[in-house]
Design a protein around this motif. Structure first.
Motif, PDB file in Angstrom:
ATOM      1  N   ARG A  73     -25.396 -14.682 -17.237  1.00  0.00           N
ATOM      2  CA  ARG A  73     -25.268 -16.008 -18.314  1.00  0.00           C
ATOM      3  C   ARG A  73     -23.332 -15.966 -17.793  1.00  0.00           C
ATOM      4  O   ARG A  73     -22.802 -14.623 -17.658  1.00  0.00           O
ATOM      5  CB  ARG A  73     -25.172 -15.127 -19.351  1.00  0.00           C
ATOM      6  N   ALA A  74     -23.214 -16.871 -18.438  1.00  0.00           N
ATOM      7  CA  ALA A  74     -21.570 -17.277 -18.385  1.00  0.00           C
ATOM      8  C   ALA A  74     -21.006 -15.995 -18.719  1.00  0.00           C
ATOM      9  O   ALA A  74     -19.246 -15.724 -18.181  1.00  0.00           O
ATOM     10  CB  ALA A  74     -21.356 -18.664 -18.628  1.00  0.00           C
ATOM     11  N   ARG A  75     -20.870 -15.770 -19.676  1.00  0.00           N
ATOM     12  CA  ARG A  75     -20.244 -14.680 -20.621  1.00  0.00           C
ATOM     13  C   ARG A  75     -20.229 -13.280 -20.347  1.00  0.00           C
ATOM     14  O   ARG A  75     -19.478 -12.475 -20.022  1.00  0.00           O
ATOM     15  CB  ARG A  75     -20.987 -14.402 -21.741  1.00  0.00           C
ATOM     16  N   VAL A 107     -16.781 -21.054 -19.715  1.00  0.00           N
ATOM     17  CA  VAL A 107     -16.889 -19.957 -20.468  1.00  0.00           C
ATOM     18  C   VAL A 107     -16.227 -18.510 -19.433  1.00  0.00           C
ATOM     19  O   VAL A 107     -15.628 -18.011 -20.044  1.00  0.00           O
ATOM     20  CB  VAL A 107     -18.251 -19.651 -20.894  1.00  0.00           C
ATOM     21  N   ILE A 108     -16.349 -18.898 -18.644  1.00  0.00           N
ATOM     22  CA  ILE A 108     -15.994 -17.971 -17.185  1.00  0.00           C
ATOM     23  C   ILE A 108     -15.419 -18.013 -17.536  1.00  0.00           C
ATOM     24  O   ILE A 108     -14.113 -16.690 -17.242  1.00  0.00           O
ATOM     25  CB  ILE A 108     -16.753 -18.048 -15.762  1.00  0.00           C
ATOM     26  N   ALA A 109     -14.325 -18.997 -17.264  1.00  0.00           N
ATOM     27  CA  ALA A 109     -12.296 -19.100 -17.764  1.00  0.00           C
ATOM     28  C   ALA A 109     -11.710 -18.515 -18.622  1.00  0.00           C
ATOM     29  O   ALA A 109     -10.624 -17.670 -18.432  1.00  0.00           O
ATOM     30  CB  ALA A 109     -11.937 -20.977 -17.212  1.00  0.00           C
TER      31      ALA A 109
END
Length: 251
Positions: A14-16, A104-106
């Protein structure tokens, strides 16, 4: 208008919480016609802090040994965004499905763009309106430019495909000015046949929900696809259901 286009490739998950194996960032200016003039770019591989999921490797082609000696993304990626900000490319961030993934990653790594444009939304609107086979980045690029996405899932090529989609998406919806297109593309629009991607009714079209499920979905919306929220609101109003209490009155 100065803007930044970014695209991540990850170790999977997941991106989180996923590790990053590649990031491409292009800083430039978007003309009135949507053409993106690249003035600065960065593309590098990174160590994700753990093993790469073999299934994810099948997507982007990067193996553990390819990134074994690369800098740790948690230390290196924030500096890329700091440099982009120093050069003034932080007014607008553009991506494809970046609302739920790249942004989200950024944000985990300290990047806070002032405004965001997710080109998946107009691509999906086009799919529902004109019957495109898919609203994926590669297929939208193929349909709108007539070129094959031969290096899809390489971060820099994906960023370049994203840039190339702005003018044809504007043209397909009749826009001749990027600022007007930006306002339209960042305002939720009801989309017939759109499906939920959250909650117990995930996968169902909004029109197919019963009144209780529709109300739960609308009250349970916590951000994400702005067209989903606009579609929920429009369907709720169409059915003439009772006005929902203000959030402050729920407690």
């Amino acid at each position: 208008m100065r803007a930044l286009i970014h695209d991540f490739e990850t170790a999977g998950g997941r991106a989180r919480e996923c590790g990053v194996v590649q990031l491409a960032v292009m800083g430039g200016a978007v003309g009135d016609d949507g053409a993106f003039d690249i003035r600065w770019q960065s593309c590098a591989n990174y160590h994700p802090g753990g093993p790469i999921d073999p299934i994810t490797t099948q997507v982007h082609g990067l193996h553990d040994e390819d990134v074994a000696h690369c800098p740790d993304y948690r230390r290196a990626v924030p500096e890329v965004y700091r440099e982009a900000a120093r050069q003034g490319f932080d007014a607008l961030v553009i991506g494809f499905s970046n609302t739920s993934f790249d942004n989200v990653i950024a944000r985990r790594l300290g990047y806070r763009p002032k405004r965001s444009l997710d080109l998946f939304l107009p691509a999906y609107r086009l799919k529902k309106r004109d019957g495109l086979e898919s609203a994926s980045l590669g297929n939208t690029y193929r349909e709108l430019t007539g070129q094959e996405p031969v290096n899809a899932h390489d971060a820099l090529f994906d960023a370049r495909m994203t840039a190339a989609l702005i003018p044809p998406l504007m043209a397909r919806f009749g826009f001749t000015d990027f600022s007007t297109f930006l306002d339209w593309a960042t305002t939720g629009q009801p989309v017939p046949g759109i499906r939920l991607r959250f909650g117990p009714a995930r996968g169902q079209t909004i029109e197919s929900l019963d009144d209780d499920a529709l109300t739960r979905a609308l009250n349970g919306w916590r951000g994400g696809n702005i067209d989903v929220h606009a579609s929920l609101e429009a369907e709720y109003a169409r059915r003439g259901l009772a006005a929902r209490p203000e959030q402050g009155q729920l407690f």
